[in-house]
Design a protein around this motif. Structure first.
Motif, PDB file in Angstrom:
ATOM      1  N   LEU A 159       1.154  79.410  25.861  1.00  0.00           N
ATOM      2  CA  LEU A 159      -0.207  79.009  26.210  1.00  0.00           C
ATOM      3  C   LEU A 159      -1.210  80.081  25.789  1.00  0.00           C
ATOM      4  O   LEU A 159      -2.269  79.774  25.232  1.00  0.00           O
ATOM      5  CB  LEU A 159      -0.301  78.753  27.722  1.00  0.00           C
ATOM      6  N   ALA A 160      -0.862  81.360  26.050  1.00  0.00           N
ATOM      7  CA  ALA A 160      -1.748  82.463  25.671  1.00  0.00           C
ATOM      8  C   ALA A 160      -1.993  82.471  24.161  1.00  0.00           C
ATOM      9  O   ALA A 160      -3.123  82.680  23.697  1.00  0.00           O
ATOM     10  CB  ALA A 160      -1.159  83.794  26.133  1.00  0.00           C
ATOM     11  N   VAL A 161      -0.941  82.243  23.390  1.00  0.00           N
ATOM     12  CA  VAL A 161      -1.075  82.227  21.929  1.00  0.00           C
ATOM     13  C   VAL A 161      -1.898  81.022  21.481  1.00  0.00           C
ATOM     14  O   VAL A 161      -2.783  81.128  20.617  1.00  0.00           O
ATOM     15  CB  VAL A 161       0.321  82.218  21.259  1.00  0.00           C
ATOM     16  N   ASP A 162      -1.637  79.855  22.069  1.00  0.00           N
ATOM     17  CA  ASP A 162      -2.317  78.626  21.665  1.00  0.00           C
ATOM     18  C   ASP A 162      -3.822  78.690  21.901  1.00  0.00           C
ATOM     19  O   ASP A 162      -4.607  78.118  21.136  1.00  0.00           O
ATOM     20  CB  ASP A 162      -1.733  77.422  22.411  1.00  0.00           C
ATOM     21  N   ILE A 163      -4.246  79.367  22.967  1.00  0.00           N
ATOM     22  CA  ILE A 163      -5.686  79.400  23.284  1.00  0.00           C
ATOM     23  C   ILE A 163      -6.371  80.636  22.708  1.00  0.00           C
ATOM     24  O   ILE A 163      -7.560  80.866  22.938  1.00  0.00           O
ATOM     25  CB  ILE A 163      -5.917  79.364  24.815  1.00  0.00           C
ATOM     26  N   GLY A 164      -5.606  81.457  21.965  1.00  0.00           N
ATOM     27  CA  GLY A 164      -6.197  82.644  21.350  1.00  0.00           C
ATOM     28  C   GLY A 164      -6.369  83.807  22.294  1.00  0.00           C
ATOM     29  O   GLY A 164      -7.243  84.659  22.099  1.00  0.00           O
ATOM     30  N   ALA A 165      -5.526  83.860  23.343  1.00  0.00           N
ATOM     31  CA  ALA A 165      -5.613  84.955  24.316  1.00  0.00           C
ATOM     32  C   ALA A 165      -4.609  86.053  24.023  1.00  0.00           C
ATOM     33  O   ALA A 165      -4.413  86.944  24.844  1.00  0.00           O
ATOM     34  CB  ALA A 165      -5.381  84.418  25.734  1.00  0.00           C
ATOM     35  N   ALA A 166      -3.963  86.003  22.864  1.00  0.00           N
ATOM     36  CA  ALA A 166      -3.005  87.052  22.497  1.00  0.00           C
ATOM     37  C   ALA A 166      -3.308  87.492  21.068  1.00  0.00           C
ATOM     38  O   ALA A 166      -2.641  87.101  20.116  1.00  0.00           O
ATOM     39  CB  ALA A 166      -1.571  86.534  22.610  1.00  0.00           C
ATOM     40  N   THR A 167      -4.360  88.284  20.952  1.00  0.00           N
ATOM     41  CA  THR A 167      -4.781  88.798  19.655  1.00  0.00           C
ATOM     42  C   THR A 167      -4.934  90.313  19.744  1.00  0.00           C
ATOM     43  O   THR A 167      -5.026  90.862  20.851  1.00  0.00           O
ATOM     44  CB  THR A 167      -6.127  88.183  19.235  1.00  0.00           C
ATOM     45  N   PRO A 168      -4.985  91.012  18.624  1.00  0.00           N
ATOM     46  CA  PRO A 168      -5.186  92.466  18.669  1.00  0.00           C
ATOM     47  C   PRO A 168      -6.492  92.861  19.363  1.00  0.00           C
ATOM     48  O   PRO A 168      -6.580  93.927  19.967  1.00  0.00           O
ATOM     49  CB  PRO A 168      -5.194  92.865  17.188  1.00  0.00           C
ATOM     50  N   GLU A 169      -7.511  91.988  19.290  1.00  0.00           N
ATOM     51  CA  GLU A 169      -8.796  92.305  19.925  1.00  0.00           C
ATOM     52  C   GLU A 169      -8.765  92.050  21.429  1.00  0.00           C
ATOM     53  O   GLU A 169      -9.437  92.738  22.194  1.00  0.00           O
ATOM     54  CB  GLU A 169      -9.921  91.459  19.305  1.00  0.00           C
ATOM     55  N   TRP A 170      -8.005  91.044  21.841  1.00  0.00           N
ATOM     56  CA  TRP A 170      -7.990  90.686  23.266  1.00  0.00           C
ATOM     57  C   TRP A 170      -6.632  90.111  23.627  1.00  0.00           C
ATOM     58  O   TRP A 170      -6.244  89.061  23.137  1.00  0.00           O
ATOM     59  CB  TRP A 170      -9.083  89.669  23.586  1.00  0.00           C
ATOM     60  N   ASN A 171      -5.907  90.847  24.471  1.00  0.00           N
ATOM     61  CA  ASN A 171      -4.611  90.369  24.956  1.00  0.00           C
ATOM     62  C   ASN A 171      -4.766  89.986  26.420  1.00  0.00           C
ATOM     63  O   ASN A 171      -4.781  90.846  27.307  1.00  0.00           O
ATOM     64  CB  ASN A 171      -3.547  91.459  24.790  1.00  0.00           C
ATOM     65  N   GLY A 172      -4.917  88.689  26.660  1.00  0.00           N
ATOM     66  CA  GLY A 172      -5.158  88.217  28.024  1.00  0.00           C
ATOM     67  C   GLY A 172      -3.909  87.790  28.764  1.00  0.00           C
ATOM     68  O   GLY A 172      -3.997  87.175  29.836  1.00  0.00           O
ATOM     69  N   PHE A 173      -2.732  88.103  28.233  1.00  0.00           N
ATOM     70  CA  PHE A 173      -1.471  87.733  28.905  1.00  0.00           C
ATOM     71  C   PHE A 173      -1.159  88.806  29.947  1.00  0.00           C
ATOM     72  O   PHE A 173      -0.939  89.974  29.610  1.00  0.00           O
ATOM     73  CB  PHE A 173      -0.342  87.630  27.895  1.00  0.00           C
ATOM     74  N   ALA A 174      -1.133  88.432  31.214  1.00  0.00           N
ATOM     75  CA  ALA A 174      -1.019  89.412  32.296  1.00  0.00           C
ATOM     76  C   ALA A 174       0.086  89.029  33.267  1.00  0.00           C
ATOM     77  O   ALA A 174       0.057  87.937  33.839  1.00  0.00           O
ATOM     78  CB  ALA A 174      -2.348  89.526  33.044  1.00  0.00           C
ATOM     79  N   VAL A 175       1.042  89.923  33.452  1.00  0.00           N
ATOM     80  CA  VAL A 175       2.079  89.734  34.466  1.00  0.00           C
ATOM     81  C   VAL A 175       1.683  90.546  35.693  1.00  0.00           C
ATOM     82  O   VAL A 175       1.493  91.760  35.613  1.00  0.00           O
ATOM     83  CB  VAL A 175       3.464  90.181  33.957  1.00  0.00           C
ATOM     84  N   LEU A 176       1.548  89.869  36.817  1.00  0.00           N
ATOM     85  CA  LEU A 176       1.172  90.543  38.068  1.00  0.00           C
ATOM     86  C   LEU A 176       2.427  90.829  38.880  1.00  0.00           C
ATOM     87  O   LEU A 176       3.096  89.908  39.354  1.00  0.00           O
ATOM     88  CB  LEU A 176       0.205  89.673  38.878  1.00  0.00           C
ATOM     89  N   HIS A 177       2.760  92.105  39.024  1.00  0.00           N
ATOM     90  CA  HIS A 177       3.921  92.508  39.806  1.00  0.00           C
ATOM     91  C   HIS A 177       3.528  92.695  41.265  1.00  0.00           C
ATOM     92  O   HIS A 177       2.343  92.852  41.596  1.00  0.00           O
ATOM     93  CB  HIS A 177       4.502  93.814  39.267  1.00  0.00           C
ATOM     94  N   THR A 178       4.512  92.684  42.130  1.00  0.00           N
ATOM     95  CA  THR A 178       4.267  92.909  43.555  1.00  0.00           C
ATOM     96  C   THR A 178       4.902  94.203  44.049  1.00  0.00           C
ATOM     97  O   THR A 178       4.621  94.633  45.159  1.00  0.00           O
ATOM     98  CB  THR A 178       4.816  91.737  44.391  1.00  0.00           C
ATOM     99  N   ALA A 179       5.763  94.827  43.251  1.00  0.00           N
ATOM    100  CA  ALA A 179       6.478  96.040  43.662  1.00  0.00           C
ATOM    101  C   ALA A 179       5.993  97.233  42.861  1.00  0.00           C
ATOM    102  O   ALA A 179       5.885  97.170  41.629  1.00  0.00           O
ATOM    103  CB  ALA A 179       7.986  95.861  43.465  1.00  0.00           C
ATOM    104  N   ALA A 180       5.718  98.330  43.560  1.00  0.00           N
ATOM    105  CA  ALA A 180       5.196  99.532  42.911  1.00  0.00           C
ATOM    106  C   ALA A 180       6.178 100.115  41.905  1.00  0.00           C
ATOM    107  O   ALA A 180       5.774 100.781  40.954  1.00  0.00           O
ATOM    108  CB  ALA A 180       4.851 100.579  43.973  1.00  0.00           C
ATOM    109  N   ALA A 181       7.477  99.885  42.102  1.00  0.00           N
ATOM    110  CA  ALA A 181       8.495 100.503  41.246  1.00  0.00           C
ATOM    111  C   ALA A 181       8.875  99.647  40.044  1.00  0.00           C
ATOM    112  O   ALA A 181       9.595 100.124  39.169  1.00  0.00           O
ATOM    113  CB  ALA A 181       9.759 100.789  42.073  1.00  0.00           C
TER     114      ALA A 181
END
Length: 692
Positions: A472-494
């Motif tokens: 989805l990120a690639v299809d909508i243009g959110a994964a480019t060298p100028e803007w990488n909008g793919f974000a994994v939100l973790h819940t553990a500090a480690a």
């Protein structure tokens, strides 16, 4: 840029700056009570008065912009003075009014020593008051177990009201009455329900709102202050730990605009009472089904006997959510020397693999970039509970920039409006091909962000969901060298630190699910791993801080240090390397976790080659150089996202995504040991009446 003359010095400043901010650029200090950089302008304390050439009276510098000033008759830059007799007299008059009703109870006020009103009264106050009338008294309000109110001291700056409404998104505070009858209250005197409410303590410039658990405990000059890093979630908020002797007495935020601004969650701020409850302070060995206190030598001998009897491929290790990079590095080193490939740091079973590249498991756009996002899609995440300060940033983007937000997963109150798209993988797989709706919003956005939570990655088809999100990120243009909008939100500090280390199964190794299967292992090391159910069978060595789930299952317990009791490296969800410092020493015989592993390695005949923390870090930096770049982010490659997108399969669908946080206040062993967190959890669940 606009020209302005401040106290005789001409300078260029952005025209949108307030006069107060322009004065700070010029190095002039202007007192204030109601103004705050991150809140809307109120202009109701009038302490920031300045003299503007051409104005018939002093001007409130917080409420006027540089662009609002008129030039001189011949086009000269506008002139502002901050130190003239007129300004001094005006500020002294304001201070006199503020102190008309303020009680003179500084000796018994918890704000004493760090009170803005106290400090400004020294500069602009008088030794006597001209008012002989009785001071007004206001009844104290109950707003919950965390914030203590003494509303007679309130100067109606409304910082707390603006914070609750604008930043926290839970408008439970407000003002009633007018003039001298005005009061700040929750109206019905119920406990506040915001998970960020403790920040009003820092915002209050007087002693009206103070910390209830810390009340009458210590004065600020009695405390040793240590800068450290929070581990209650994966955001890595910058904190200051205040301690006296060997006891942590409070935790406060430090400003870091790139991470937490100046906010922290209530769990971060008030979890300190859990640091001294149910602590493990000596080794234990289980004999005849019961734990007994033992010496370090006895505990190590018991572990050595179990390891000697086990084959290398039947030994495993699981790293917990609060572990530092150093101790995970030492544990991985030890398991490697023992010949075991069975290691894992993903307690919740998320389908994240460092082999896919760093960009496949970090929050690529960065936390601060959320401020500029114009479209945000949340997949299997409830950021209000998983990362409350990040949720406040998302709310800011929605409130100030008009960012469009949509959710795939659980429906929850996130403090901002969003479009609910669906519950699970089916919705995600259909989204890119959808006509109109949020699919169009994402495609037309200049800075779209796709946030993938652990709730979407922990199921049986987690890998497929990750691939679909990347596609989805690639299809909508959110994964480019100028803007990488793919974000994994973790819940553990480690977690990110563990993935950076490659603390995942080696070739032929077992992951967490495989290690906890019946009869899969003979010996299992738990490094603070309390979120995993271990069946009967393996000999369990638990190394941790509290008598939590891991300790209950353990055959040998090795007491470790909590995050305030050791110096350690953490990597937050965006991949930022940060170092926390020791504020106090651990209780009893507890030791630093890496030191325990170093001592154990001697007994196991696999001596680790570092005898001090600097030596360990030298070895760590040699193997993984990016850990040496403190407060820096090693960016992930966009090609990793593109490769992940190409491997996207088809998720099974059916079951909806569920947040990985069941209870915000009970997400780790320290929080579960905290009486304050238990009270907050009871109020949040409705089991405890929220009114006093």
């Amino acid at each position: 840029m606009a020209k302005i003359i401040i106290d005789g010095t001409e300078l260029d400043v952005p025209p949108e700056l307030t006069l107060l901010q322009a004065a700070e650029v010029a190095g002039a200090e202007i007192p204030r009570f109601c103004f705050h950089e991150r809140l809307s302008i109120a202009g109701n304390c009038r302490m920031c008065l300045v003299e503007v050439k051409g104005s018939p009276k002093p001007v409130a510098s917080c409420a006027m912009n540089v662009r609002d000033l008129r030039p001189g008759p011949n086009g000269e830059p506008p002139v502002m003075n901050t130190k003239t007799p007129l300004v001094k007299k005006a500020r002294e008059g304001v201070m006199e009014f503020l102190l008309i009703n303020h009680p003179l109870d500084c000796p018994i006020c918890d704000q004493g020593g760090e009170c803005d009103l106290q400090d400004q009264a020294m500069a602009y106050g008088s030794d006597a008051s001209r008012f002989a009338e009785n001071k007004r008294a206001v009844e104290d309000k109950y707003i919950g177990p965390l914030v203590k109110t003494t509303m007679t001291r309130c100067i109606q700056c409304t910082r707390c009201v603006r914070f609750a409404t604008e930043v926290a998104g839970v408008p439970e505070l407000g003002a009633i009455g007018r003039g001298e009858d005005m009061e700040i209250t929750t109206y019905l005197e119920k406990a506040m329900t915001s998970e960020l409410q403790g920040n009003v303590i820092d915002l209050c410039p007087v002693g009206a709102l103070t910390s209830k658990p810390y009340a009458f405990t210590a004065r600020p000059w009695e405390l040793s202050k240590t800068e450290s890093i929070d581990v209650m979630d994966a955001l890595g908020a910058n904190i200051r730990v205040d301690a006296r002797g060997r006891e942590v007495l409070r935790i406060l935020p430090r400003n870091n605009d790139d991470v937490n601004e100046e906010w922290i969650s209530d769990k971060t701020r008030f979890v300190w009472d859990g640091l001294k409850t149910q602590r493990l302070d000596r080794p234990y060995i289980r004999e005849n089904g019961k734990l007994r206190a033992a010496t370090w030598g006895e505990a190590f001998d018991a572990i050595a006997n179990a390891v000697d009897k086990a084959a290398a491929n039947r030994i495993g290790a699981i790293a917990g959510d609060l572990a530092t990079v150093e101790e995970m590095f030492a544990l991985k080193d030890l398991l490697t020397r023992l010949g075991s490939p069975n290691i894992d740091c993903r307690q919740e079973g998320a389908s994240l693999d460092p082999a896919g590249g760093r960009a496949s498991y970090i929050f690529n756009p960065g936390i601060a970039a959320i401020d500029d996002a114009d479209a945000i899609l949340l997949i299997g995440s409830n950021p209000r509970w998983e990362a409350p300060v990040l949720n406040a940033r998302i709310r800011k983007a929605w409130r100030l920039n008009g960012a469009k937000i949509a959710v795939i997963g659980e429906q929850a109150d996130l403090t901002y409006k969003y479009e609910y798209l669906g519950a699970g993988a089916d919705t995600l797989s259909k989204l890119p091909s959808g006509k109109g709706g949020f699919a169009e919003v994402l495609k037309n956005a200049k800075r779209p962000v796709i946030i993938v939570g652990q709730g979407a990655l922990s199921g049986a088809d987690g890998a497929e969901v990750l691939g679909l999100a990347a596609k989805l990120a690639v299809d909508i243009g959110a994964a480019t060298p100028e803007w990488n909008g793919f974000a994994v939100l973790h819940t553990a500090a480690a977690r990110v630190g563990g993935l950076d280390l490659g603390f995942v199964p080696g070739e032929g190794g077992l992951d967490v699910a495989g290690m906890v299967k019946a009869k899969a292992l003979d010996v299992l090391f738990l490094l603070g791993a309390d979120e995993t159910d271990v069946p009967a069978g393996p000999f369990v060595v638990y190394q941790g801080t509290h008598g939590d789930k891991g300790a209950h299952r353990a055959d040998v317990i090795l007491p470790g240090s909590a995050y305030t009791e050791k110096s350690g490296t953490y990597v937050n969800t965006e991949g930022r390397v940060q170092v926390g410092s020791r504020a106090v020493f651990p209780p009893g015989d507890a030791r630093d976790d890496w030191a325990i592993l170093r001592a154990l390695s001697d007994v196991l005949g696999q001596r680790l080659p570092y005898d001090s923390l600097p030596e360990l870090r030298r070895a760590l930096y040699a193997a993984y150089p990016h850990f040496a770049a403190v407060d820096k982010i090693s960016k992930g490659e966009v090609s990793s996202i593109q490769a992940l997108a190409k491997s996207a399969g088809k998720a099974s669908g059916g079951i909806g995504f569920k947040s990985s946080i069941d209870s915000f206040y009970f997400s780790n062993p320290i929080a579960r040991a905290s009486a304050l967190m238990a009270e907050c959890a009871a109020i949040a669940s409705g089991k405890l009446e929220a009114a006093e």
